[in-house]
Design an enzyme around this catalytic site. Sequence first.
Site, PDB file in Angstrom:
ATOM      1  N   SER A   1      33.747  21.913 -13.726  1.00 32.00           N
ATOM      2  CA  SER A   1      32.760  23.001 -13.816  1.00 32.00           C
ATOM      3  C   SER A   1      33.344  24.472 -13.130  1.00 32.00           C
ATOM      4  O   SER A   1      32.689  25.478 -13.595  1.00 32.00           O
ATOM      5  CB  SER A   1      31.243  22.831 -13.364  1.00 32.00           C
ATOM      6  OG  SER A   1      30.783  21.793 -14.253  1.00 32.00           O
TER       7      SER A   1
ATOM      8  N   LYS B   1      26.683  30.617  -8.056  1.00 31.01           N
ATOM      9  CA  LYS B   1      25.866  29.970  -8.949  1.00 31.01           C
ATOM     10  C   LYS B   1      24.417  29.268  -8.627  1.00 31.01           C
ATOM     11  O   LYS B   1      24.048  29.350  -7.775  1.00 31.01           O
ATOM     12  CB  LYS B   1      26.648  28.805  -9.392  1.00 31.01           C
ATOM     13  CG  LYS B   1      26.394  27.733 -10.520  1.00 31.01           C
ATOM     14  CD  LYS B   1      27.514  26.385 -10.729  1.00 31.01           C
ATOM     15  CE  LYS B   1      27.209  25.736 -11.648  1.00 31.01           C
ATOM     16  NZ  LYS B   1      28.265  24.609 -11.783  1.00 31.01           N
TER      17      LYS B   1
ATOM     18  N   SER C   1      30.415  23.914 -16.140  1.00 32.72           N
ATOM     19  CA  SER C   1      28.907  24.603 -16.017  1.00 32.72           C
ATOM     20  C   SER C   1      28.757  25.908 -15.363  1.00 32.72           C
ATOM     21  O   SER C   1      27.496  26.352 -15.448  1.00 32.72           O
ATOM     22  CB  SER C   1      28.064  23.228 -15.455  1.00 32.72           C
ATOM     23  OG  SER C   1      28.392  23.199 -14.090  1.00 32.72           O
TER      24      SER C   1
END
Length: 467
Positions: free
Chosen positions: A171, A72, A147
């Site tokens: 997330s 990420k 997310s």
Amino acid sequence: MTRSIGEALAAARDGSAQEVATAAIARARDDRWGALLHVDQEGALAAAASVDTAATEGRAVGPLAGVPVVIKDNLCQRGTPTTCASKLLEGWVAPYDAHVVERLCAAGAVIVGKANLDEFAMGSSGETSAFGPTRNPCDEARVPGGSSSGSAAAVAAGIVPAALGSDTGGSVRQPAAFCGLVGLKPTYGRVSRYGLVAFASSLDQVGPIARDAASAAALFDVVAGYDPRDATSADAPRGEHVAAVARGVRGLRVGVPRDFVAGADPDVRDAFERALDRLVERGASVVDVALPHARHGVSVYYLVATAEASSNLARFDGVRFGLRVEGADLTETYERTRARFGPEVKRRILLGTYALSAGYYDAYYLRAQKVRVRIAEDFAQAFERCDVVATPTTPTVAWRLGERSDDPLQTWLQDLYTLPASLAGLPALSAPCGTGEAGLPVGFHVTGRRWDEATLLAVAGALEGER
Ligand code: GLN
């Protein structure tokens, strides 16, 4: 397409890590889901070459030798851009490696690129990224969840067999659920946050997303462990995570908070009940438990997380990192620079600043912290009667892109089932459990005792056996 870490390991061993990396880079370049923000061809090929050299010279290679992964884009990797999907960090290149990046490299993993996300990890759909939304590979008209939107999409699209995300309130687990994958949020303190751009420091954890439980376990094993550079990192006992996947669920007591589960859509509840039945067929038992304060999780989280975010994000002021928009004086420079945050991030900073202001602290932040303790106590009581607590991961399946963009509260309410474990600091996992409306994936969410990720992985393994 490499479906699992095992397959990627075998391909790198039988062929070469460089071939595996080249294929993964080609898939990453073909990304039509908006999963990736940066592809690191040079770095990936160099990492793969050193795995191949070690293998040729008969030196030991790590447990992820030649396995392509993405991380990420809120994790620092030296020499590569780290944007947090925000204009504020556009152009900023990380000067050091996050702890998890060091671990990945030491294990022989090949980091192919940085994955898209909601801006500063704030969101549940992937749509708040300043660089465009990510699409769900299961249905490209739908959101992949967030997310860690790009991490999940990259795995679901078959670009890489596994990815790292971060999970503050869901997330890792929620996008895993929306994309039909396994996502694990470790116990708070299990994985070092050194080099993870902070969102809400009392909640943030890094966790794996993968297509199957064995791959998630293998990645988790590599990144977990004590690191003195993170003051909240714990020297906890290590589990046998990869072995746990095949352990089965015989004798396991699964606690279900019935009235909490009733908040999910009927199609999601049906898939959840079918998964419970499968666990019972495999020797588990289901017991009723109560989490009376869990329904306050959304209110508590959106105070605690915004308060901590308002403080953490104060450092992005145009002076130290990334973007700087000059003004007539320093104050105007701050204002102009910080005006470039997206609407969701601004909303959180304003809300958090308000909650922490003099005169409101007791009414909001302090009160939220007290309810947080109650939520943790609910789990402690539940674990006197059961070994894991199960709910659906989300109240609905993945929604359509744009469908909820005008209604932030509706989006926040979607975090209902993932927030309690985050607030209690407990490990939690989402595993695929069939499909709901429109054939879309449904996630089965299990929360465990502190440090007991192994049991969660066993549940994921047991559900897979029946898929
Ligand atoms: N969806 C939650 C939020 O928007 C959780 C985000 C996360 O875990 N990073 O804050």
